[in-house]
Design an enzyme around this catalytic site. Structure first.
Site, short mmCIF file in Angstrom:
data_model
loop_
_atom_site.label_atom_id
_atom_site.label_comp_id
_atom_site.label_asym_id
_atom_site.label_seq_id
_atom_site.Cartn_x
_atom_site.Cartn_y
_atom_site.Cartn_z
N ASP A 16 25.83 -35.16 -14.51
CA ASP A 16 25.31 -34.87 -15.48
C ASP A 16 25.43 -34.76 -16.77
O ASP A 16 25.44 -35.06 -17.88
CB ASP A 16 27.13 -34.40 -15.67
CG ASP A 16 28.03 -33.70 -14.76
OD1 ASP A 16 27.85 -32.91 -14.28
OD2 ASP A 16 29.58 -34.15 -14.15
N LYS A 19 20.20 -32.56 -17.10
CA LYS A 19 19.51 -32.07 -16.18
C LYS A 19 18.63 -30.34 -15.68
O LYS A 19 17.59 -30.37 -16.45
CB LYS A 19 19.52 -32.26 -14.50
CG LYS A 19 19.50 -33.76 -14.28
CD LYS A 19 19.88 -33.81 -13.26
CE LYS A 19 21.50 -33.47 -12.49
NZ LYS A 19 23.06 -34.42 -13.35
N GLY A 43 26.53 -27.88 -11.99
CA GLY A 43 26.88 -27.09 -12.47
C GLY A 43 26.18 -27.87 -13.99
O GLY A 43 25.82 -28.64 -14.43
N HIS A 44 25.07 -27.15 -13.35
CA HIS A 44 23.54 -27.59 -14.49
C HIS A 44 23.61 -26.53 -15.44
O HIS A 44 23.41 -25.19 -15.16
CB HIS A 44 22.04 -27.37 -14.40
CG HIS A 44 22.03 -28.22 -12.93
ND1 HIS A 44 21.45 -28.80 -12.31
CD2 HIS A 44 23.11 -29.94 -12.97
CE1 HIS A 44 21.21 -30.08 -11.40
NE2 HIS A 44 22.51 -30.41 -11.56
N GLN A 225 23.29 -33.64 -8.98
CA GLN A 225 24.11 -35.15 -8.96
C GLN A 225 23.21 -36.68 -9.49
O GLN A 225 22.55 -36.38 -10.25
CB GLN A 225 24.39 -35.73 -7.64
CG GLN A 225 25.30 -34.73 -7.07
CD GLN A 225 24.91 -33.68 -6.12
OE1 GLN A 225 23.80 -33.75 -5.74
NE2 GLN A 225 25.53 -32.50 -7.05
#
Ligand code: GDP
Ligand code: IMO
Ligand code: MG
Length: 422
Positions: A16, A19, A43-44, A225
Site C-alpha cells: 500500500d 505502487k 489493491g492498487h 504487496q
C-alpha cells in the site's frame, strides 16, 4: 537494435505504498507493464481526471490505451474477481481484451482455495496472519505441492481437472472439520469467469516479454504487496505467499537478472501495515490515529484499518539491500503536514541490545527514534521541488542520507499530476 530493459517498481515495506499511482504515472515511458506476483490480495489505487480505480489483478498500466499489460506466471488469478475487475474497466470505456495478456503458467484461485484460506486462519486462533481472504496462501501452496491448476488448464479437459482439485480441497476441509460453507453461487460466477477469461490472450508471456526485449522494447515490472510481506524476506509467518522482491521479478516473469536496469523502491513518508505481525514502529496513540485519518489508511481490498507509525529506516535499508534499489520513491509526505515534530526509526532495541540490521524475528523489538521538525505547510498543491518548504527538503535529505539511497520521486497527493521528479 539494443536490447530493451526491465525496470521494476517494488513496494519495499508492508504494501500500500502507492505502487498503482506511480506505475500509472510511469506507463507512458514503457512498452509493456507486467505484474509478476500476487493476485487479488493487491489493491492498487489510481486517480486521474477526477476518476478513481482500484485494480487487483490487472496491471496499473491499463489506462494507457497503447500499452500491453501482462499478468505474469508468478501471479495467481481468481477468474470471478478478474471478470468483475475487467467489467469495471470496460464499463468505464476501456477496451482491454487485446491489450491484456495472461500467462498460461499463472495459477488459478479456486473458490475452495478461499474457503481453505478462512479455514486455516480459523485454525490459527490467536496467531492469525490476517490474510485478505482471497485464497492466496492455499493457491501458492498447491503450486508448490505441484497439484495446482494453471490458466493454461482452462483450455483442455478443464472440468475434470477442476473437479479433481475441488474434491481434494473438500477432503482437507472435512479433515479440518470446517464444513459450514456453501460455494454454490460463488462457483457459478467463478465458472462464468473462466469462460470470460478465454476471450483474452492466454499466452507464454515469458516468451512474449523476451522477444519484446530483444526488439529493444522496455518493460515495467509492477510489484504487489511489499518486501516485508515477501515469503522469504518478510516477517514470516506474517507474510503473503509470493516473492514480492526483485528476485520475484525474474521468476515471476521469466526474465534474466541481467535484464533488470533500475529498481524503484517505493515507500511512504511514514509506515503502515494491514493484518497481524510484528511492527516495531506502530503508534497506538493519538498520533497513529491522526496519521490513519489524514492518510485515509484503510485497506483498499478489505476496508480494514491500517496500523500506522513513523518511517522505519531499519526496514528501508534492509529492503534497499535485498532488492538492489537504485532509486527511492517517497509517497504521501502531505499526510505529515500538520505535525510539529516527525520521528524516524533508526534502530531496534530489545533487552538492551540495539541493532540497525533487520532481525530474524522482529517480534518484541522497540523502535529507537530520532526526532525532526515538521514543515507545518500544506504540500499537496506543490508541483516543483523549489517550492517545497526547507524543512521538508531537510526531511528528504535526512532520509536519503540514513537510507543510503537517492529519493528520485516525491508524491504529495493521490492525483497523477502530484508527482515530482528530482
Ligand atoms: P498500492 O497498493 O501500493 O498501489 O497503494 P494503495 O492504492 O493500496 O494505497 C495508497 C493510497 O494512497 C491510495 O489511496 C492512493 O490514492 C493514495 N496516495 C498515493 N499517493 C499519495 C500521496 O502522495 N498523498 C496522499 N495523500 N495520498 C496518496
Ligand atoms: P498491495 O499490492 C497490504 C497482507 C495481508 C496479510 C498478509 C497475508 O495493495 O500493496 P494474503 O491475503 O496475501 O495471504 O495476506 O499480507 N497483504 C497486503 N497488505 N497491501 C497488499 O497489497 C497486501 N497483500 C497482502 O493484509 O497481512
Ligand atoms: Mg494496496
Amino acid at each position: 537494435m539494443a536490447n530493451g530493459k526491465v525496470d521494476a517498481l517494488l513496494g519495499i515495506v508492508f504494501g500500500d505504498e502507492g505502487k498503482g499511482k506511480v506505475v500509472d504515472y510511469f506507463t507512458p515511458r514503457y512498452d509493456i507493464v507486467a505484474r509478476f506476483a500476487g493476485g487479488p490480495n493487491a489493491g492498487h489505487t489510481i486517480i486521474f481526471e477526477g476518476k478513481k480505480f482500484v485494480l487487483r489483478s490487472i496491471p496499473s498500466g491499463i489506462f494507457d490505451e497503447g500499452k500491453i499489460n501482462i499478468i505474469g506466471n508468478g501471479c495467481v488469478i481468481a477468474p470471478d474477481l478478474f471478470m468483475k475487475e475487467a467489467h469495471e474497466l470496460e464499463d468505464a470505456g476501456y477496451t482491454i481484451t487485446d491489450r491484456l495478456h495472461i500467462s498460461r503458467r499463472a495459477h488459478l484461485i479456486l473458490p475452495t482455495h478461499r474457503v481453505l484460506d478462512r479455514a486455516y486462519e480459523a485454525a490459527k486462533g490467536k496467531n492469525k496472519v490476517g490474510t485478505t481472504g482471497k485464497g492466496i496462501g492455499p493457491t501458492y501452496s498447491d503450486k508448490a505441492a505441484r497439484v495446482g491448476l494453471r490458466v493454461g488448464d482452462i483450455l483442455e479437459n478443464f472440468e475434470e481437472k477442476y473437479l479433481k482439485l475441488k474434491a481434494r480441497h473438500e477432503q482437507i476441509l472435512r479433515d479440518l472439520h470446517y464444513t459450514d460453507y456453501d460455494i454454490t453461487e460463488e462457483e457459478k460466477t467463478w465458472l462464468e469467469g473462466v469462460e470470460y477469461m478465454r476471450k483474452f490472450h492466454l499466452t507464454d508471456t515469458e516468451i512474449e516479454i523476451n522477444k519484446a526485449l530483444a526488439e529493444g522494447k522496455s518493460v515495467l515490472a509492477e510489484g504487489a504487496q511489499g518486501s516485508l510481506l515477501d515469503i522469504d524476506h518478510g516477517t514470516y509467518p506474517f507474510v503473503s505467499s509470493s516473492s514480492t522482491t526483485a528476485g520475484g521479478v525474474c521468476t515471476g516473469l521469466g526474465i534474466a537478472p541481467n535484464k533488470i536496469d533500475r529498481v524503484w523502491g517505493i515507500f511512504k513518508a511514514y509506515s503502515t501495515r494491514v493484518g497481524s505481525g510484528p511492527f516495531p514502529v506502530e503508534l497506538f496513540d493519538e498520533t497513529g490515529a491522526e496519521i490513519r485519518r489524514i492518510g485515509h489508511e484503510f485497506g483498499a481490498v478489505t476496508g480494514r484499518d491500517r496500523r500506522c507509525g513513523w518511517v522505519d529506516l531499519v526496514a528501508l535499508r534492509y529492503a534497499i539491500m535485498i532488492n538492489g534499489v537504485t532509486d527511492l520513491v517517497m509517497m504521501k509526505g502531505d499526510v505529515l503536514d500538520g505535525f510539529d515534530t516527525i520521528k524516524a526509526c533508526v534502530a531496534y532495541e530489545k533487552d538492551g541490545v540495539v541493532t540497525t540490521d533487520m532481525p530474524y524475528d522482529t517480534e518484541g523489538w522497540n523502535a529507537v527514534y530520532e526526532e525532526l521538525p515538521g514543515w507545518k505547510t500544506p504540500l499537496s498543491d506543490l508541483r516543483k521541488e523549489e517550492d517545497f518548504p526547507q524543512t521538508f527538503k531537510d526531511y528528504i535529505a535526512y532520509l536519503e542520507e540514513k537510507a543510503g539511497c537517492r529519493i528520485s520521486i516525491v508524491s504529495v497527493s493521490p492525483d497523477r499530476e502530484a508527482t515530482i521528479i528530482r
